[in-house]
Design a protein around this motif. Structure first.
Motif, PDB file in Angstrom:
ATOM      1  N   MET A  50       0.904  -1.007   0.082  1.00 26.15           N
ATOM      2  CA  MET A  50       0.136   0.112   0.047  1.00 26.15           C
ATOM      3  C   MET A  50       0.869   1.211   0.026  1.00 26.15           C
ATOM      4  O   MET A  50       1.851   1.267   0.649  1.00 26.15           O
ATOM      5  CB  MET A  50      -1.044  -0.347   1.339  1.00 26.15           C
ATOM      6  CG  MET A  50      -2.094   1.006   1.316  1.00 26.15           C
ATOM      7  SD  MET A  50      -3.336   1.347  -0.033  1.00 26.15           S
ATOM      8  CE  MET A  50      -3.934  -0.270  -0.159  1.00 26.15           C
ATOM      9  N   LYS A  51       0.599   2.116  -0.655  1.00 28.79           N
ATOM     10  CA  LYS A  51       1.032   3.471  -0.637  1.00 28.79           C
ATOM     11  C   LYS A  51       1.452   4.335   0.573  1.00 28.79           C
ATOM     12  O   LYS A  51       0.354   4.278   1.316  1.00 28.79           O
ATOM     13  CB  LYS A  51       0.559   4.286  -1.845  1.00 28.79           C
ATOM     14  CG  LYS A  51       0.913   5.766  -2.118  1.00 28.79           C
ATOM     15  CD  LYS A  51       0.382   6.437  -3.121  1.00 28.79           C
ATOM     16  CE  LYS A  51      -0.557   7.622  -2.475  1.00 28.79           C
ATOM     17  NZ  LYS A  51      -1.364   8.486  -3.554  1.00 28.79           N
ATOM     18  N   LYS A  52       2.649   4.451   0.993  1.00 23.68           N
ATOM     19  CA  LYS A  52       3.005   5.254   2.068  1.00 23.68           C
ATOM     20  C   LYS A  52       2.402   6.522   2.171  1.00 23.68           C
ATOM     21  O   LYS A  52       2.416   7.415   0.985  1.00 23.68           O
ATOM     22  CB  LYS A  52       4.390   5.391   2.254  1.00 23.68           C
ATOM     23  CG  LYS A  52       4.797   5.590   3.669  1.00 23.68           C
ATOM     24  CD  LYS A  52       6.249   5.712   3.855  1.00 23.68           C
ATOM     25  CE  LYS A  52       6.724   6.418   5.089  1.00 23.68           C
ATOM     26  NZ  LYS A  52       8.052   6.728   5.278  1.00 23.68           N
ATOM     27  N   ILE A  53       1.746   6.865   3.215  1.00 23.00           N
ATOM     28  CA  ILE A  53       1.194   8.453   3.406  1.00 23.00           C
ATOM     29  C   ILE A  53       2.206   9.377   3.756  1.00 23.00           C
ATOM     30  O   ILE A  53       3.060   9.217   4.801  1.00 23.00           O
ATOM     31  CB  ILE A  53       0.092   8.216   4.473  1.00 23.00           C
ATOM     32  CG1 ILE A  53      -1.070   7.358   4.320  1.00 23.00           C
ATOM     33  CG2 ILE A  53      -0.586   9.804   4.529  1.00 23.00           C
ATOM     34  CD1 ILE A  53      -1.942   7.204   5.382  1.00 23.00           C
ATOM     35  N   PRO A  54       2.334  10.355   2.943  1.00 18.28           N
ATOM     36  CA  PRO A  54       3.359  11.466   3.263  1.00 18.28           C
ATOM     37  C   PRO A  54       3.316  12.234   4.447  1.00 18.28           C
ATOM     38  O   PRO A  54       2.042  12.463   4.638  1.00 18.28           O
ATOM     39  CB  PRO A  54       3.490  12.428   2.076  1.00 18.28           C
ATOM     40  CG  PRO A  54       2.634  11.786   0.917  1.00 18.28           C
ATOM     41  CD  PRO A  54       1.763  10.570   1.824  1.00 18.28           C
ATOM     42  N   ALA A  55       4.033  12.221   5.437  1.00 19.44           N
ATOM     43  CA  ALA A  55       3.806  12.952   6.720  1.00 19.44           C
ATOM     44  C   ALA A  55       3.406  14.423   6.584  1.00 19.44           C
ATOM     45  O   ALA A  55       2.558  14.884   7.312  1.00 19.44           O
ATOM     46  CB  ALA A  55       4.924  12.887   7.761  1.00 19.44           C
ATOM     47  N   LYS A  56       3.736  14.882   5.648  1.00 18.57           N
ATOM     48  CA  LYS A  56       3.479  16.478   5.391  1.00 18.57           C
ATOM     49  C   LYS A  56       1.936  16.602   4.948  1.00 18.57           C
ATOM     50  O   LYS A  56       1.071  17.451   5.506  1.00 18.57           O
ATOM     51  CB  LYS A  56       4.089  16.887   4.131  1.00 18.57           C
ATOM     52  CG  LYS A  56       4.066  18.411   3.913  1.00 18.57           C
ATOM     53  CD  LYS A  56       4.853  18.921   2.575  1.00 18.57           C
ATOM     54  CE  LYS A  56       4.468  20.447   2.434  1.00 18.57           C
ATOM     55  NZ  LYS A  56       4.932  20.980   1.139  1.00 18.57           N
ATOM     56  N   LEU A  57       1.475  15.457   4.303  1.00 20.56           N
ATOM     57  CA  LEU A  57      -0.095  15.659   4.054  1.00 20.56           C
ATOM     58  C   LEU A  57      -0.928  15.306   5.296  1.00 20.56           C
ATOM     59  O   LEU A  57      -1.989  16.154   5.444  1.00 20.56           O
ATOM     60  CB  LEU A  57      -0.456  14.227   3.158  1.00 20.56           C
ATOM     61  CG  LEU A  57      -1.938  14.176   2.602  1.00 20.56           C
ATOM     62  CD1 LEU A  57      -2.230  15.277   1.319  1.00 20.56           C
ATOM     63  CD2 LEU A  57      -2.038  12.813   1.975  1.00 20.56           C
ATOM     64  N   VAL A  58      -0.388  14.741   6.258  1.00 16.82           N
ATOM     65  CA  VAL A  58      -1.117  14.600   7.502  1.00 16.82           C
ATOM     66  C   VAL A  58      -1.196  15.564   8.489  1.00 16.82           C
ATOM     67  O   VAL A  58      -1.910  16.200   9.033  1.00 16.82           O
ATOM     68  CB  VAL A  58      -0.639  13.203   8.310  1.00 16.82           C
ATOM     69  CG1 VAL A  58      -1.361  13.143   9.367  1.00 16.82           C
ATOM     70  CG2 VAL A  58      -0.773  12.110   7.293  1.00 16.82           C
ATOM     71  N   PHE A  59       0.219  15.933   8.581  1.00 15.96           N
ATOM     72  CA  PHE A  59       0.481  17.119   9.560  1.00 15.96           C
ATOM     73  C   PHE A  59       0.388  18.583   9.132  1.00 15.96           C
ATOM     74  O   PHE A  59       0.481  19.480  10.048  1.00 15.96           O
ATOM     75  CB  PHE A  59       1.817  16.933  10.122  1.00 15.96           C
ATOM     76  CG  PHE A  59       1.796  15.803  10.943  1.00 15.96           C
ATOM     77  CD1 PHE A  59       1.275  15.442  12.050  1.00 15.96           C
ATOM     78  CD2 PHE A  59       2.737  14.552  10.334  1.00 15.96           C
ATOM     79  CE1 PHE A  59       1.415  14.447  12.852  1.00 15.96           C
ATOM     80  CE2 PHE A  59       2.721  13.363  11.019  1.00 15.96           C
ATOM     81  CZ  PHE A  59       2.068  13.209  12.247  1.00 15.96           C
ATOM     82  N   THR A  60      -0.090  18.833   8.077  1.00 16.31           N
ATOM     83  CA  THR A  60      -0.411  20.193   7.466  1.00 16.31           C
ATOM     84  C   THR A  60      -1.719  20.408   6.859  1.00 16.31           C
ATOM     85  O   THR A  60      -2.334  21.626   6.533  1.00 16.31           O
ATOM     86  CB  THR A  60       0.543  20.480   6.009  1.00 16.31           C
ATOM     87  OG1 THR A  60       0.057  19.561   5.121  1.00 16.31           O
ATOM     88  CG2 THR A  60       1.955  20.568   6.347  1.00 16.31           C
ATOM     89  N   ASN A  61      -2.557  19.533   7.104  1.00 14.60           N
ATOM     90  CA  ASN A  61      -4.013  19.532   6.895  1.00 14.60           C
ATOM     91  C   ASN A  61      -4.940  19.014   7.957  1.00 14.60           C
ATOM     92  O   ASN A  61      -4.891  17.662   8.446  1.00 14.60           O
ATOM     93  CB  ASN A  61      -4.207  18.582   5.597  1.00 14.60           C
ATOM     94  CG  ASN A  61      -5.762  18.919   5.072  1.00 14.60           C
ATOM     95  OD1 ASN A  61      -6.670  18.815   5.811  1.00 14.60           O
ATOM     96  ND2 ASN A  61      -5.916  19.168   3.740  1.00 14.60           N
ATOM     97  N   PRO A  62      -5.979  19.828   8.744  1.00 13.06           N
ATOM     98  CA  PRO A  62      -6.413  19.225   9.906  1.00 13.06           C
ATOM     99  C   PRO A  62      -7.354  18.068   9.700  1.00 13.06           C
ATOM    100  O   PRO A  62      -7.591  17.287  10.341  1.00 13.06           O
ATOM    101  CB  PRO A  62      -7.079  20.594  10.361  1.00 13.06           C
ATOM    102  CG  PRO A  62      -7.073  21.541   9.391  1.00 13.06           C
ATOM    103  CD  PRO A  62      -5.864  21.380   8.606  1.00 13.06           C
ATOM    104  N   ILE A  63      -7.920  17.973   8.488  1.00  3.73           N
ATOM    105  CA  ILE A  63      -8.823  17.316   8.199  1.00  3.73           C
ATOM    106  C   ILE A  63      -8.140  15.518   8.052  1.00  3.73           C
ATOM    107  O   ILE A  63      -8.519  14.776   8.449  1.00  3.73           O
ATOM    108  CB  ILE A  63      -9.613  17.439   6.602  1.00  3.73           C
ATOM    109  CG1 ILE A  63     -10.450  18.470   6.944  1.00  3.73           C
ATOM    110  CG2 ILE A  63     -10.517  16.216   6.394  1.00  3.73           C
ATOM    111  CD1 ILE A  63     -11.338  19.167   5.782  1.00  3.73           C
TER     112      ILE A  63
END
Length: 158
Positions: A1-14
């Motif tokens: 499964m594709k790894k989730i970029p941490a930036k996507l998680v920690f820069t967007n509250p949703i």
């Protein structure tokens, strides 16, 4: 499964919510890690009056449909394992009207994970046939209901 970029998680509250405050980034068993991560929030919610707790479960479940759908679109994957907001909702549902103590929390955790992982019918049917944010949430909501019923039965007969 594709790894989730941490930036996507920690820069967007949703995305931060959908990924369970970052717990869904766990490399192994993100659903189990996500369920563990929701326990501190459960400890706060469990202090609420029954009807407020129930309202919180409904709120987490309904908003979860939009939250999970948004993040799934961001990840371009229907139900990425790192999306664990559904585990939060499912565990909260599993604990509805369960007396608050460590043993019950542990039993609720185990029962919810068993129903979520093994997906007995109709959970498996829903998981395969419902799409979008509702599809991400519904199997965990039903797993939570099953776990709640099983835990109530266990507590009633013990």
């Amino acid at each position: 499964m594709k790894k989730i970029p941490a930036k996507l998680v920690f820069t967007n509250p949703i995305n931060f919510l959908a990924i369970g405050f970052g717990s869904g980034l766990a490399p192994k068993a993100p659903g189990t890690v996500g369920t563990l991560a929701c326990i501190p929030l459960y400890l706060l919610l469990a202090q609420l009056d029954f009807y407020f707790y129930l309202a919180a479960c409904v709120f987490v479940s309904i908003t979860g449909i939009a939250i999970c759908e948004y993040t799934a679109k961001q990840l371009k994957t229907h139900d990425h394992p790192g999306i664990v907001w559904d585990e939060f909702a499912g565990f909260f549902i599993a604990m509805i009207a369960i007396p608050f103590n460590t043993i019950n929390i542990l039993l609720g955790f185990i029962l919810f994970r068993v129903f979520d992982i093994f997906k007995p019918w109709p959970i498996s049917w829903l998981d395969k046939r419902v799409s979008g944010g509702l599809g991400i949430m519904i199997d965990d909501i039903v797993a939570g209901l099953f776990a709640c019923a099983a835990l109530h039965l266990i507590l009633h007969f013990i």
